[in-house]
Design an enzyme around this catalytic site. Sequence first.
Site, PDB file in Angstrom:
ATOM      1  CG  HIS A 112      -6.079  -2.121  -9.639  1.00 21.01           C
ATOM      2  ND1 HIS A 112      -5.851  -1.115  -8.068  1.00 21.01           N
ATOM      3  CD2 HIS A 112      -6.581  -1.948  -9.888  1.00 21.01           C
ATOM      4  CE1 HIS A 112      -6.566  -1.173  -7.924  1.00 21.01           C
ATOM      5  NE2 HIS A 112      -7.751  -0.411  -9.229  1.00 21.01           N
TER       6      HIS A 112
ATOM      7  CG  MET B 295      -2.398  -1.373   1.256  1.00 20.32           C
ATOM      8  SD  MET B 295      -3.077  -1.378   0.031  1.00 20.32           S
ATOM      9  CE  MET B 295      -4.147  -0.330  -0.266  1.00 20.32           C
TER      10      MET B 295
HETATM   11  C1  GRF Z   1      -5.943  -7.771  -3.239  1.00 23.77           C
HETATM   12  O1  GRF Z   1      -6.979  -6.952  -3.278  1.00 23.77           O
HETATM   13  C2  GRF Z   1      -5.215  -6.654  -4.497  1.00 23.77           C
HETATM   14  O2  GRF Z   1      -5.021  -6.433  -5.152  1.00 23.77           O
HETATM   15  C3  GRF Z   1      -4.967  -5.632  -3.855  1.00 23.77           C
HETATM   16  O3  GRF Z   1      -4.892  -4.945  -2.352  1.00 23.77           O
HETATM   17  C4  GRF Z   1      -5.666  -6.588  -1.959  1.00 23.77           C
HETATM   18  C5  GRF Z   1      -4.953  -7.501  -1.693  1.00 23.77           C
HETATM   19  O4  GRF Z   1      -5.226  -8.494  -0.367  1.00 23.77           O
HETATM   20  N1  GRF Z   1      -3.697  -4.802  -4.150  1.00 23.77           N
HETATM   21  P1  GRF Z   1      -3.927  -9.801  -0.215  1.00 23.77           P
HETATM   22  O5  GRF Z   1      -3.277  -8.349   1.151  1.00 23.77           O
HETATM   23  O6  GRF Z   1      -3.295 -10.082  -1.145  1.00 23.77           O
HETATM   24  O7  GRF Z   1      -4.711 -10.572   0.665  1.00 23.77           O
END
Ligand code: GRF
Length: 210
Positions: free
Chosen positions: A118, A99
């Site tokens: 994404h 993030m």
């Molecule tokens: C996923 O939906 C991904 O596409 C987005 O953030 C979320 C991460 O989920 N970038 P996780 O930590 O892999 O469970």
Amino acid sequence: MAAEPTIPATRNVGVLVSGRGSNLRSLLDAQARGDLDANFAVVISNNTSADARAHAEEYGVPWVVIDHQVFTDRQAFEEELVGQLRAHEVSVVVLAGFMRVLGSTFLEAYGGLTLNIHPSLLPAFAGLDAQKQALAAGVRVSGCTVHLVDSGVDTGPIIDQSVVPVRNDDTVQTLSDRILAQEHRLLPRALGWVLDGRVTVHDQVVTLDA
Ligand code: GRF
């Protein structure tokens, strides 16, 4: 501009995470099943309490925390990030729910060899809360995208996408769950293509070599 094949020097992969880590898990599971030929060299989190840690530890992949909050600026954070990736001899980076937006210090080292997942059909609904954006727009389909990372937010050449229906009674949670199941299928396959040197970018468009 000439076509630029993306050919990694090794199959060493670094995964960057911030939270739950289900996409990390899908990569590690795919490798364990023999569906993905990758060497997961390190998982790096900018969040000290990310649940992703349990998945890295279960698979014995080194876990490193680089808390962005302790750095005075983005460049210093990215220098540490690149230093850790290099120390683990990483050739390809996967942003799996990471993030933070990455800038020039990171991209000079790993631009062209970094993938992001994404939860929308880019270029629609970039940025935060993609599933909420899709519901608010009333689209009848959404999905997920794996792309190479460039200096924009959720921009960069698209490697692969998967489509899911949007139902009338969907909530952010039900749509997110439906998309996430596709993310877990899409990301390991796209990473495999990059590691195999099959991804070529020409004028921002990816072609997949046989
Ligand atoms: C996923 O939906 C991904 O596409 C987005 O953030 C979320 C991460 O989920 N970038 P996780 O930590 O892999 O469970």
